[in-house]
Design a protein around this motif. Structure first.
Motif, PDB file in Angstrom:
ATOM      1  N   SER A  99     -34.145  20.617 -52.572  1.00 34.75           N
ATOM      2  CA  SER A  99     -33.354  19.443 -52.937  1.00 34.75           C
ATOM      3  C   SER A  99     -31.932  19.609 -52.430  1.00 34.75           C
ATOM      4  N   SER A 100     -31.323  18.511 -52.021  1.00 34.96           N
ATOM      5  CA  SER A 100     -29.931  18.595 -51.577  1.00 34.96           C
ATOM      6  C   SER A 100     -29.008  18.976 -52.725  1.00 34.96           C
ATOM      7  N   PHE A 103     -27.453  22.568 -52.808  1.00 33.89           N
ATOM      8  CA  PHE A 103     -26.382  22.992 -51.911  1.00 33.89           C
ATOM      9  C   PHE A 103     -25.024  22.590 -52.490  1.00 33.89           C
ATOM     10  N   ASP A 112     -23.249  19.244 -49.285  1.00 36.17           N
ATOM     11  CA  ASP A 112     -24.434  18.464 -48.961  1.00 36.17           C
ATOM     12  C   ASP A 112     -24.801  18.620 -47.493  1.00 36.17           C
ATOM     13  N   PRO A 113     -26.060  18.989 -47.211  1.00 33.47           N
ATOM     14  CA  PRO A 113     -26.484  19.080 -45.812  1.00 33.47           C
ATOM     15  C   PRO A 113     -26.537  17.694 -45.188  1.00 33.47           C
ATOM     16  N   THR A 114     -26.283  17.640 -43.905  1.00 31.74           N
ATOM     17  CA  THR A 114     -26.243  16.346 -43.218  1.00 31.74           C
ATOM     18  C   THR A 114     -27.566  15.993 -42.566  1.00 31.74           C
ATOM     19  N   SER A 131     -32.127  16.465 -42.591  1.00 34.53           N
ATOM     20  CA  SER A 131     -33.296  16.694 -43.433  1.00 34.53           C
ATOM     21  C   SER A 131     -33.903  18.072 -43.220  1.00 34.53           C
ATOM     22  N   VAL A 145     -35.288  19.171 -46.606  1.00 39.27           N
ATOM     23  CA  VAL A 145     -34.393  18.738 -47.678  1.00 39.27           C
ATOM     24  C   VAL A 145     -34.749  17.331 -48.126  1.00 39.27           C
ATOM     25  N   ASP A 180     -33.562  14.422 -51.002  1.00 42.28           N
ATOM     26  CA  ASP A 180     -32.340  14.083 -51.719  1.00 42.28           C
ATOM     27  C   ASP A 180     -32.671  13.537 -53.098  1.00 42.28           C
ATOM     28  N   TYR A 182     -27.456  26.813 -42.785  1.00 43.96           N
ATOM     29  CA  TYR A 182     -26.484  26.533 -43.840  1.00 43.96           C
ATOM     30  C   TYR A 182     -25.848  27.851 -44.260  1.00 43.96           C
TER      31      TYR A 182
END
Length: 727
Positions: free
Chosen positions: A395-396, A399, A402-404, A406, A421, A423, A507
């Motif tokens: 799940s985002s 983190f 937030d990852p940009t 998927s 990922v 959301d 990440y």
């Protein structure tokens, strides 16, 4: 009637439905709220949404409260349902909606009318969609704003008795929708009004989304991977089932049966990526041969067994043609096991997963983990590495930053661990199917969210959609054409392998794993049971000559007993572990030793026999642990012996005594890892130097006898010489 006139008429007449001949009585549900403003009534304005940060916190808090999920339940019948509707709004094309009205009350509904609801302005962000889903149904799209009241756009279906169902059909020309025309996602649905005891009122509504992209060929294309979980609670000890929940999900109309049917029901190239717990497949295969639930037996030709066998065959054929993400056997709760001493449960469950899929002929599956709520931390990633995972469903919310995209690379000592990922904000916006959503509602929300992504040229254009483990497709699933209707100009349906092949950016930030997550983990009693299971299995596997079959069985039990499914029912997980422990102890107790009741060693070195009996159906290779309490009694090296099934052999134990006295000796089987097991047998050994004394006495006696004989002989010789001299 133009749209402005509609709004005025709606406001003045309390938003009643207008029949062709006469206006219907007003009802309370159509009244605008007391604090409404003229702008709120204006159909050219978007319905208000909640504050984004507050909604994020509320969404995450709600997600945390939902963590200890119970088993999935079939969807209930709603007062009104949508069976068919267009996937998107096309300019100048009528909107046609069909469905069923069901009277779930105890009183008759009179003069029932069904009409279309649609917001005048679209949502343009996922947060707006999320906020509307969080809001009360009437507040998200008030009837006095959203209802279409043009003559001929609603359906009069008459009287509906309690428990009765009636179909409806709506056709609303595009011009009567009176939309702003702006690209985006419109809130749309249906509402049923009826005359009841309290007067005329809305007795049910169902809402969803309708995207509008006026130039779809010019929009960005979104790569959409739909993950399709074949997971369930598997209350299986390997021989019996503790309850019938899995059988219900495999039956006609069951959750797993409908999931597979949905995936099969497609004519386009769009295909899901299967997220498979091999334990579900193997349990279904075993059920097809007949099975036991508690003390109740189901024969091979019983309906539950036949249904399980049919589901297994269909599922195996379906996943054979698509991509597969393979979970460890039983889907162990990696969050509960990470950072704790529970033994090699995860790597063993991974090995069992690989073995099971290989045996079923499923090739190319990608090793995957699925932590609870998609939350990870350093300990979980370390366990993922031990489990040989290549992919984690994350799940985002896990983190800090937030990852940009998927797909992201996750920091791990094992290179190549990728995170798919999803959301949690998008879960409310529609990419994650919730238990209370119909298939059509989820389909429309996927289309809505991807439409917003397609309209954003600077955003990420990859997305992951998936149902929750509790999502049970509704009775009208086959009307939704899920995968076929996702075939729109702005969506490219791909499998997860395609997203993974596009490359990842690692990440390098930190993760969020709130302390409160721990309260939903498996309790300590379950982890203790897992440790005992691992310990007893190690002893069993160490004594068997060919331990592969036993190791495979205990690997499966270990995964099943620590399954994430038992967060809501930890007792079931403990019962599975206890059944495995009991079986291991039964095997260990199947090897027995027999010793003499008393042994006397009359010399410095000696020996005694020990009988070993193998009552198992498998050959064993063992040694003996022989321990005297007196260190002056020493035991020689005992070679390991192999004993065939149901055989008994005698092992000779060599000893050496350095003193005399009485001592206790214990004997216990010893496996190939030099770990003692089974029953301890004890007996007494008396040690003495009697033999040495006898030899000394004999030597002295012999010497005295020889001396006496010598003296006697010499005396006779002298006497003989004297006689000869006299002669």
């Amino acid at each position: 009637m133009n749209r402005v006139a509609q709004v005025v008429a709606t406001a003045l007449a309390s938003a009643c439905w207008l029949a062709p001949q006469a206006a219907m009585p007003p009802h309370a549900a159509a009244e605008p709220p007391d604090d409404s403003t003229p702008r709120a009534v204006d159909r050219g304005q978007r319905p208000p949404v909640h504050d984004r940060d507050r909604e994020r916190r509320a969404s995450r808090g709600a997600a945390m409260r939902r963590l200890p999920t119970a088993e999935a339940e079939p969807p209930g019948t709603q007062p009104i349902g949508i069976e068919t509707m267009p996937a998107r709004i096309r300019p100048e094309t009528p909107v046609r909606v069909t469905g069923t009205v069901y009277n779930d009350s105890d009183e008759t509904w009179g003069d029932v009318q069904v009409g279309l609801l649609i917001s005048p302005a679209p949502f343009t962000t996922a947060e707006e969609i999320e906020a509307s889903n969080e809001a009360a149904p009437e507040a998200a799209c008030p009837s006095y704003i959203c209802r279409i009241v043009v003559d001929g756009t609603y359906d009069d279906i008459g009287r509906v008795e309690p428990g009765e169902s009636k179909s409806y059909a709506l056709t609303v020309p595009y011009r009567h929708l009176a939309l702003s025309g702006e690209d985006g996602v419109y809130h749309a649905g249906v509402e049923v009004n009826a005359g009841v005891t309290e007067g005329r009122m809305a007795v049910g509504r169902q809402m969803t989304l309708l995207p509008l992209i006026s130039r779809p060929r010019e929009a960005e294309r979104v790569d959409l991977a739909t993950l399709w979980p074949i997971t369930a609670a598997v209350p299986w000890t390997g021989s019996t089932f503790l309850n019938g929940s899995l059988s219900e999900e495999l039956a006609i109309g069951g959750r797993l049966q409908r999931l597979v049917s949905l995936a099969e029901d497609r004519s386009t190239d769009g295909a899901p990526t299967w997220v498979v717990d091999p334990a579900v497949l193997e349990a279904a295969e075993a059920m097809g041969d007949g099975f036991t639930v508690g003390e109740r037996e189901f024969a091979e030709d019983s309906n539950p067994a036949v249904g399980a066998a049919a589901w297994f065959d269909r599922t195996l054929q379906a996943i054979d043609r698509d991509s597969v993400l393979a979970l460890p056997y039983g889907n162990p709760d990696i969050g509960s096991l990470a950072g704790r001493r529970v033994g090699p449960i995860l790597p063993h469950a991974r090995h069992a997963s690989d073995q099971t899929l290989d045996g079923l002929g499923v090739d190319g599956a990608i090793p995957t983990i699925w932590p609870a709520a998609g939350r990870v931390n350093a300990a979980i990633l370390d366990r993922a590495e031990q489990a040989g995972a290549e992919v984690a469903l994350v799940s985002s919310a896990a983190f800090h930053d937030d990852p940009t995209r998927s797909v992201v690379g996750l920091p791990s000592s094992r290179p190549g661990l990728a995170g798919l990922v999803h959301d949690p904000i998008a879960s409310k916006a529609g990419l994650i199917a919730q238990p209370d959503q119909t298939v059509l509602q989820w389909r429309q929300q996927i289309l809505g969210v991807t439409a917003l992504m397609a309209l954003d040229p600077d955003g990420d254009h990859s997305a992951i959609a998936m149902p929750t483990s509790r999502w049970w497709p509704d009775d009208d699933w086959n009307q939704a054409d899920l995968f076929d209707k996702l075939d729109v100009p702005w969506v490219s349906q791909v499998d997860a392998s395609t997203l993974l092949a596009d490359g990842t950016q690692t990440y390098d930030g930190t993760f969020r794993y709130p302390k409160r997550m721990e309260r939903y983990e498996l309790p300590n009693a379950n982890r203790a049971a897992a440790r005992r299971l691992t310990s007893s299995a190690r002893k069993v596997n160490g004594m068997l000559t060919q331990p592969a079959r036993s190791r495979a069985r205990t690997n499966r039990v270990g995964g099943l007993s620590t399954s994430m499914a038992w967060r809501a029912s930890p007792r079931v997980g403990r019962e599975i572990a206890r059944a495995g422990i009991a079986r291991n102890h039964e095997q260990l107790n199947g090897v027995t030793v027999s010793v003499p009741s008393f042994v006397t060693l009359s010399s410095q070195s000696g020996r005694f026999p020990v009988s070993v009996t193998n009552e198992l159906d498998e050959a064993i290779t063992i040694g003996l642990l022989v321990e005297p309490t007196d260190p002056h009694l020493q035991v020689g090296e005992i070679e390991r012996v192999t004993i065939q099934p149901h055989q008994r052999i005698a092992v000779t134990v060599e000893t050496r005594a350095e003193g005399v006295g009485l001592t206790s000796v214990t004997v216990q089987p010893l496996n190939q890892r030099d770990v003692a097991f089974g029953q301890v047998e004890e007996f007494q050994v008396r040690t003495s130097q009697l033999a040495a004394v006898v030899w000394v006495v004999m030597a002295v006696g012999g010497g005295v006898l020889f001396l006496a004989a010598f003296r006697r002989i010499r005396k006779r010789v002298r006497a003989h010489r004297a006689d000869r001299a006299e002669a």
